[in-house]
Design a protein around this motif. Structure first.
Motif, PDB file in Angstrom:
ATOM      1  N   SER A   1       0.803  -1.217   0.000  1.00  9.60           N
ATOM      2  CA  SER A   1       0.000   0.000   0.000  1.00  9.60           C
ATOM      3  C   SER A   1       0.840   1.272   0.000  1.00  9.60           C
ATOM      4  N   VAL A   2       2.141   1.150   0.198  1.00 11.93           N
ATOM      5  CA  VAL A   2       3.018   2.321   0.195  1.00 11.93           C
ATOM      6  C   VAL A   2       2.928   3.042  -1.146  1.00 11.93           C
ATOM      7  N   LEU A   3       2.830   2.308  -2.245  1.00 17.62           N
ATOM      8  CA  LEU A   3       2.776   2.911  -3.575  1.00 17.62           C
ATOM      9  C   LEU A   3       1.363   3.022  -4.138  1.00 17.62           C
ATOM     10  N   THR A   4       0.365   2.646  -3.376  1.00 21.54           N
ATOM     11  CA  THR A   4      -1.014   2.724  -3.861  1.00 21.54           C
ATOM     12  C   THR A   4      -1.367   4.178  -4.138  1.00 21.54           C
ATOM     13  N   GLY A   5      -1.886   4.425  -5.331  1.00 21.26           N
ATOM     14  CA  GLY A   5      -2.287   5.775  -5.707  1.00 21.26           C
ATOM     15  C   GLY A   5      -1.168   6.599  -6.303  1.00 21.26           C
ATOM     16  N   CYS A   6       0.010   6.039  -6.472  1.00 21.15           N
ATOM     17  CA  CYS A   6       1.144   6.761  -7.050  1.00 21.15           C
ATOM     18  C   CYS A   6       1.165   6.573  -8.561  1.00 21.15           C
ATOM     19  N   TYR A   7       1.608   7.600  -9.264  1.00 20.92           N
ATOM     20  CA  TYR A   7       1.815   7.526 -10.699  1.00 20.92           C
ATOM     21  C   TYR A   7       3.286   7.252 -10.977  1.00 20.92           C
ATOM     22  N   VAL A   8       3.541   6.422 -11.937  1.00 25.57           N
ATOM     23  CA  VAL A   8       4.905   6.179 -12.388  1.00 25.57           C
ATOM     24  C   VAL A   8       4.918   6.478 -13.879  1.00 25.57           C
ATOM     25  N   ILE A   9       5.718   7.444 -14.259  1.00 28.63           N
ATOM     26  CA  ILE A   9       5.831   7.822 -15.658  1.00 28.63           C
ATOM     27  C   ILE A   9       7.259   7.525 -16.084  1.00 28.63           C
ATOM     28  N   GLU A  10       7.382   6.744 -17.138  1.00 30.41           N
ATOM     29  CA  GLU A  10       8.699   6.352 -17.613  1.00 30.41           C
ATOM     30  C   GLU A  10       8.948   7.015 -18.960  1.00 30.41           C
ATOM     31  N   THR A  11      10.162   7.524 -19.148  1.00 31.80           N
ATOM     32  CA  THR A  11      10.518   8.152 -20.412  1.00 31.80           C
ATOM     33  C   THR A  11      11.979   7.901 -20.729  1.00 31.80           C
ATOM     34  N   SER A  12      12.284   8.004 -22.002  1.00 35.86           N
ATOM     35  CA  SER A  12      13.686   7.894 -22.416  1.00 35.86           C
ATOM     36  C   SER A  12      14.300   9.283 -22.569  1.00 35.86           C
ATOM     37  N   ASN A  13      13.486  10.327 -22.406  1.00 36.10           N
ATOM     38  CA  ASN A  13      13.970  11.695 -22.533  1.00 36.10           C
ATOM     39  C   ASN A  13      14.581  12.136 -21.207  1.00 36.10           C
ATOM     40  N   GLU A  14      15.888  12.134 -21.138  1.00 36.78           N
ATOM     41  CA  GLU A  14      16.575  12.475 -19.893  1.00 36.78           C
ATOM     42  C   GLU A  14      16.701  13.981 -19.676  1.00 36.78           C
ATOM     43  N   ALA A  15      16.392  14.772 -20.700  1.00 42.60           N
ATOM     44  CA  ALA A  15      16.533  16.224 -20.585  1.00 42.60           C
ATOM     45  C   ALA A  15      15.375  16.867 -19.815  1.00 42.60           C
ATOM     46  N   MET A  16      14.265  16.165 -19.690  1.00 42.71           N
ATOM     47  CA  MET A  16      13.086  16.745 -19.028  1.00 42.71           C
ATOM     48  C   MET A  16      13.136  16.494 -17.528  1.00 42.71           C
ATOM     49  N   SER A  17      12.712  17.522 -16.794  1.00 43.85           N
ATOM     50  CA  SER A  17      12.639  17.380 -15.341  1.00 43.85           C
ATOM     51  C   SER A  17      11.347  16.651 -14.974  1.00 43.85           C
ATOM     52  N   ALA A  18      11.261  16.239 -13.725  1.00 43.82           N
ATOM     53  CA  ALA A  18      10.052  15.555 -13.252  1.00 43.82           C
ATOM     54  C   ALA A  18       8.832  16.462 -13.382  1.00 43.82           C
ATOM     55  N   GLU A  19       9.001  17.741 -13.098  1.00 48.83           N
ATOM     56  CA  GLU A  19       7.881  18.697 -13.200  1.00 48.83           C
ATOM     57  C   GLU A  19       7.418  18.845 -14.649  1.00 48.83           C
TER      58      GLU A  19
END
Length: 155
Positions: free
Chosen positions: A10-28
């Motif tokens: 349940s620690v990760l329940t409700g969390c979004y995980v977005i994966e990308t190959s674009n390393e130049a973009m920040s998390a925001e």
């Protein structure tokens, strides 16, 4: 091997995980891009239901292009309205704007008089405070006036 307990999972329940190959973009930046996608999907869902733009199976390429053009044009109008409101510090989304303005009605009546003339009368309801606020922010002047005209003679 024993499975993780429900509490640990349940620690990760409700969390979004977005994966990308674009390393130049920040998390925001990634999150903003992702939420833009959900807004676009929501807008097109609204357009398809409200404007009756459900899937239409056109036989001719020109009709398909026309259908797509109307959808994109409507989307640009929707985004323009939201943008104009954001400039005025109003951050409502299209669904909220649509719901608010849906209560401001306009009625049209066609009558045939004794002289066989066809009378066209269009009357608008009185805008409420919420309507006036949106109209003012969008620069809509005296939005729905009463109209009366004679449109022809009955044959």
């Amino acid at each position: 091997e024993k499975k993780e307990t429900r509490q640990k999972r349940s620690v990760l329940t409700g969390c979004y995980v977005i994966e990308t190959s674009n390393e130049a973009m920040s998390a925001e930046e990634l999150w903003r891009l992702y939420t833009t996608l959900t807004k676009i999907e929501s807008a097109f869902r609204s357009l398809k239901s409200d404007l009756g733009m459900r899937p239409v199976y056109h036989q001719l390429a020109d009709r398909t292009k026309g259908h797509l053009f109307i959808g994109v044009l409507a989307y640009h109008l929707l985004i323009s309205i939201e943008h104009q409101l954001r400039i005025k510090e109003d951050h409502r989304e299209w669904s909220t704007i649509k719901e608010k303005l849906s209560t401001h009605q306009r009625s049209t009546v066609l009558l045939t008089g004794e002289d066989d003339q066809i009378h066209h009368i269009r009357v608008s309801g009185t805008p409420e405070t919420g309507h006036k606020d949106l109209y003012k922010k969008l620069g809509v002047k005296d939005p729905l006036k009463r109209e009366y005209r004679i449109v022809g003679k009955r044959l």
